[in-house]
Design a protein around this motif. Structure first.
Motif, PDB file in Angstrom:
ATOM      1  N   PRO A  46      40.175  33.116  40.545  1.00 16.65           N
ATOM      2  CA  PRO A  46      39.555  34.437  40.393  1.00 16.65           C
ATOM      3  C   PRO A  46      38.937  34.583  38.998  1.00 16.65           C
ATOM      4  N   ILE A  47      37.926  35.449  38.903  1.00 15.68           N
ATOM      5  CA  ILE A  47      37.160  35.559  37.672  1.00 15.68           C
ATOM      6  C   ILE A  47      38.036  36.003  36.495  1.00 15.68           C
ATOM      7  N   ARG A  48      38.991  36.890  36.764  1.00 13.18           N
ATOM      8  CA  ARG A  48      39.848  37.348  35.674  1.00 13.18           C
ATOM      9  C   ARG A  48      40.687  36.194  35.134  1.00 13.18           C
ATOM     10  N   ALA A  49      41.157  35.344  36.059  1.00 12.03           N
ATOM     11  CA  ALA A  49      41.930  34.177  35.617  1.00 12.03           C
ATOM     12  C   ALA A  49      41.059  33.267  34.761  1.00 12.03           C
ATOM     13  N   GLN A  50      39.767  33.160  35.121  1.00 15.48           N
ATOM     14  CA  GLN A  50      38.887  32.294  34.339  1.00 15.48           C
ATOM     15  C   GLN A  50      38.698  32.840  32.927  1.00 15.48           C
ATOM     16  N   TYR A  51      38.576  34.176  32.819  1.00 14.44           N
ATOM     17  CA  TYR A  51      38.458  34.766  31.482  1.00 14.44           C
ATOM     18  C   TYR A  51      39.735  34.531  30.668  1.00 14.44           C
ATOM     19  N   ILE A  52      40.880  34.683  31.345  1.00 15.52           N
ATOM     20  CA  ILE A  52      42.145  34.473  30.620  1.00 15.52           C
ATOM     21  C   ILE A  52      42.239  33.024  30.145  1.00 15.52           C
ATOM     22  N   ARG A  53      41.831  32.101  31.021  1.00 20.06           N
ATOM     23  CA  ARG A  53      41.886  30.683  30.632  1.00 20.06           C
ATOM     24  C   ARG A  53      40.977  30.413  29.436  1.00 20.06           C
ATOM     25  N   VAL A  54      39.771  30.968  29.480  1.00 21.55           N
ATOM     26  CA  VAL A  54      38.845  30.752  28.372  1.00 21.55           C
ATOM     27  C   VAL A  54      39.429  31.338  27.089  1.00 21.55           C
ATOM     28  N   MET A  55      40.016  32.527  27.199  1.00 20.72           N
ATOM     29  CA  MET A  55      40.584  33.152  26.008  1.00 20.72           C
ATOM     30  C   MET A  55      41.699  32.267  25.430  1.00 20.72           C
TER      31      MET A  55
END
Lengths: 382, 252
Positions: free
Chosen positions: A56-65
Motif C-alpha cells: 500500500p502507498i502509505r507503507a511505501q512512504y513509511i519505508r522511504v522515510m
C-alpha cells in the motif's frame, strides 16, 4: 642512493582503524562485523517482484522515510568513525548524539534498535505509533534531566521526527565547522585515494564512491522504486574523486535525506490508510481475528509452519543503500524457501578495489581510504 | 515484460542471435543464456557497443541447480500412515555430515553449475543478466571476464570458493571467504548444512583443534512446492528436450 626494500605488513584485525579487516600480503580476510546496514528493503522488493504484489502507498512512504533515516544513521556512523580514524575525536561524539534519537525511532516501531524486521513482503509490520516512548526518572537520572530529554517526545512519532528534521541541518553545520575547512582534515583527505570515473565503473563502484568520482548515478532518481519519483531531492556529485569529495558528497546527502524525511512526514500526516496488504495467503492475521475465526487460525498455522510459496523464476532487485547499490538476486523454484539468494553488497566491490586505491600512498593513508570506502564487514563476508 | 525490456531483448536477438541459447524476458528483466565459448566475445561487445554499453559488472554469482524443483514433502497424497512428515532428507546433504556417502542424483536441469552475471548500463540506464552453464558438472569451467570488467576479480573468487566453479584466465583464483585449509565448497547442494568439521579447544594439547562435527542437524521447515507454483513435469521435459537436442547435435 637510498636503499628501497619491500615489506609485507599485517594490518588488522586488532587495530581499530582497520574496522576488523586483516590485510596480509594483499589477501583481505574479513573477520569481524561492526555496524548495521538496512537489510530488508531490497529482499522484500525481490520477493514482491516475483509474487507480483505491491505494498500500500502509505507503507511505501513509511519505508522511504525509514530508508532515509537509515541513510542518516549510516552516514553519521561513517562520519564519526572516519573522523576518529584520521584524527578528529569530537565529531564522533556529536554524530552519536543524533544517532540515539534515530535509534529510538527504530525501537519505537519495531521493538529493536537494529536489524528491525519492520519491512515485510506486502507492507510494513505496523503503522507508526501515536505516542513517542518517553524516558523515565530513576536513581541515576533526575526528573529535571529526564524532562529535558522528553521535550520533543510529548506528541506522536511524526511530531518527534518533525522536530528532528528542524534541528538536524544545524547539527550538520556543526560537523562541518569541525571538519570542512579544518587544515588537518584536508591534509588527510584532499588528493588521497583518487579514482577516475572510468576506473570507478570498471571496479564496479556504486553509491557515494561512484558519485564522488563525478558520475551522476543514483537509483533513487534513475530507477525509482517505492515513492521516490514523487519526492523532491538533489543528488550531490564530486569532481576530483578523492576522499575529501566523497566526504562532501555524504555530508550533502544527509541534508537531502533530511529534506525527504520532512516531505514524508507531511504526506503521512495527511494520508492515513492501510500499511499492509489484505492478503491472507501472504500476511499473518491479527491476533484478535485469529482467536475468533477458524479461517484466520488455519492461515496463521500454515504461514508459520510452512510459509508461502513464491512462483518459480528469478528476479534482481536493487536499492540505493547509503553505501551504494545493495541488490538481491533471488532464484525461486516455486518452493517455500528461496532456491538461491545472493546478496550483492556495495562494500564488497569497494574493498576489492582497495589494492588499487592505496598504490603509491603512505601507510597512514590506508586508514583514510578504508574509512572513505565506508566499509562494514558484515556485508563483505555475509 | 515491459517496453524497455522487450526492446533490449529484440536488440540482443538481432545482434547476437546465433551465439545466444536463450533470451528470457520476465518481470521486466532480461536474462540471456549462452555457452561458455561465446561469453568473452559477447561480454566485450556488450561493454563497448553504444547500443548496449554495459559499463558496470554489478555482480557475479554461482548457482548449483542440483536440487532445483525437487521438494521433500509430499502434500498431495496420503498413505496408510498419513501425510508425509517432511523430515526425510530428500534433497541431498541436508541431514548428513559425511560427504563421501552422498550421491547427488542427476539434476533435472541438464547442467548443474551456472555463473550468473548482473550488468548495468549507466549511459542507457538498463540492466541485463547473463547466465552461463558450465558444460562439465564434475569440473565446471567458465572463462573469466576479469579482462572485460575488473570488478569480476573478487566475485569470481567468491564463486570459486563457494561453488568450485573454475574461472579460466583468472590471474589469482584463490579461496576468499572460507578458512585457510578449508576442504570442499560450502554452497554446493551436496555439502552438509552443518559442515564437516568443527573447531574446539583441546585442553590436553592446549591448542585449538579440528574434529568431525558432533551436532545432529534436522529439518525444521521442510521444503515444499505447491502445485500451481511450479510445474515439475515441465522441468523434466525441459531436461529431456535439451538432452535430445544435444544428442542430435552430436549425431550431426
Amino acid at each position: 642512493m637510498p636503499e628501497i626494500r619491500n615489506f609485507t605488513l599485517n594490518f588488522g584485525p586488532q587495530h581499530p582503524a582497520a574496522h576488523g579487516v586483516q590485510v596480509d600480503e594483499g589477501v583481505d580476510r574479513p573477520l569481524l562485523t561492526d555496524a548495521q546496514s538496512f537489510r530488508g528493503l531490497h529482499q522484500t522488493l525481490a520477493i514482491e517482484k516475483l509474487l507480483g504484489v505491491e505494498a500500500p502507498i502509505r507503507a511505501q512512504y513509511i519505508r522511504v522515510m525509514f530508508d532515509e533515516i537509515t541513510r542518516i544513521l549510516n552516514h553519521l556512523l561513517w562520519l564519526g568513525a572516519h573522523g576518529l580514524d584520521i584524527g578528529a575525536m569530537t565529531v564522533f561524539l556529536y554524530a552519536f548524539r543524533e544517532r540515539e534519537d534515530l535509534m529510538d525511532l527504530y525501537e519505537a516501531v519495531s521493538g529493536t534498535r537494529m536489524h528491525a524486521t519492520y519491512y515485510r513482503p506486502g507492507g510494513v509490520y505496523r503503522d507508526l505509533p501515536d505516542r513517542m516512548p518517553q524516558y523515565e526518572a530513576s536513581r541515576w537520572h533526575s526528573q529535571k534531566e529526564v524532562d529535558g530529554k522528553n521535550e520533543h517526545r510529548q506528541g506522536s512519532m511524526l511530531d518527534f521526527i518533525e522536530a528532528f528534521t528542524d534541528r538536524f541541518p544545524g547539527c550538520v553545520d556543526e560537523y562541518e565547522t569541525l571538519l570542512t575547512d579544518n587544515r588537518i582534515w584536508k591534509q588527510r583527505t584532499v588528493g588521497i585515494g583518487v579514482v577516475t570515473p572510468e576506473r570507478a565503473m570498471q571496479l564496479g563502484f556504486s553509491g557515494p564512491m561512484l558519485r564522488g568520482s563525478g558520475i551522476e548515478w543514483d537509483l533513487r532518481k534513475k530507477q525509482p522504486y517505492e515513492v521516490y519519483d514523487r519526492l523532491q531531492f538533489d543528488i550531490p556529485v564530486g569532481v576530483t574523486g578523492d576522499c575529501y569529495d566523497r566526504y562532501l558528497v555524504r555530508i550533502e546527502e544527509m541534508r537531502q535525506s533530511n529534506r525527504i524525511i520532512r516531505q514524508c512526514v507531511d504526506w503521512l500526516r495527511n494520508n492515513p490508510g492501510a500499511v499492509m496488504l489484505d492478503d491472507a495467503k501472504l500476511v499473518p492475521p491479527r491476533r484478535e481475528e485469529m482467536k475468533a475465526d477458524m479461517e484466520a487460525l488455519i492461515h496463521h498455522f500454515k504461514l508459520f509452519t510452512e510459509g508461502y510459496t513464491v512462483p518459480a523464476g528469478e528476479a534482481y532487485a536493487a536499492v540505493e543503500h547509503p553505501k551504494g547499490e545493495f541488490g538481491v538476486y533471488l532464484v525461486s523454484d516455486g518452493a517455500n524457501k528461496p532456491y538461491r539468494l545472493k546478496v550483492r553488497a556495495p562494500g564488497y566491490a569497494h574493498l576489492s578495489a582497495m589494492d588499487e586505491m592505496v598504490r603509491g600512498h603512505m601507510l597512514a593513508d590506508v586508514v583514510a581510504i578504508i574509512g572513505t570506502q565506508d566499509i562494514v564487514f558484515g556485508e563483505i563476508d555475509r | 515484460m515491459t517496453d524497455s525490456s522487450r526492446q533490449l531483448a529484440e536488440q540482443l536477438q538481432q545482434r547476437f542471435g546465433e551465439s545466444l541459447q536463450a533470451i528470457v524476458d520476465s518481470v521486466g528483466e532480461v536474462t540471456v543464456e549462452m555457452v561458455p565459448d561465446s561469453l568473452l566475445e559477447v561480454a566485450t561487445a556488450l561493454r563497448d557497443e553504444p547500443d548496449f554499453s554495459f559499463e558496470i559488472l554489478i555482480d557475479v554469482c554461482g548457482v548449483d541447480y542440483a536440487n532445483y524443483g525437487r521438494d521433500e514433502w509430499v502434500t498431495e497424497e496420503s498413505t496408510t500412515s498419513g501425510f508425509s512428515r517432511g523430515v526425510e532428507a530428500a534433497t541431498a546433504g541436508r541431514l548428513t555430515a559425511v560427504t563421501e556417502d552422498l550421491v547427488v542424483e542427476k539434476p533435472r536441469q541438464s547442467k548443474r553449475f551456472a555463473a550468473v552475471y548482473q550488468l548495468l548500463s549507466i549511459s542507457n540506464n538498463r540492466r541485463l543478466r547473463l547466465k552461463v552453464f558450465a558444460p562439465d558438472d564434475d569440473l565446471p569451467v567458465v572463462p573469466s571476464v576479469i579482462a572485460v570488467w575488473n570488478s569480476a576479480d573478487w566475485y569470481e573468487r567468491e564463486a570459486f570458493d563457494l561453488y568450485g566453479i573454475l574461472f579460466d584466465g583468472h590471474p589469482d583464483l584463490r579461496r576468499l571467504l572460507t578458512d585457510y585449509g578449508f576442504v570442499g565448497h560450502p554452497f554446493r547442494k551436496d555439502f552438509p548444512l552443518s559442515g564437516n568439521v568443527e573447531v574446539i579447544y583441546d585442553a590436553e594439547k592446549k591448542r585449538v583443534v579440528y574434529q568431525p562435527v558432533s551436532i545432529e542437524p534436522r529439518v525444521l521447515v521442510p521444503k515444499v512446492i505447491r502445485s500451481g507454483t511450479v510445474d515439475a513435469v515441465d522441468l523434466t521435459q525441459l531436461a529431456e528436450e535439451t538432452e535430445a537436442a544435444e544428442t542430435g547435435e552430436e549425431a550431426q
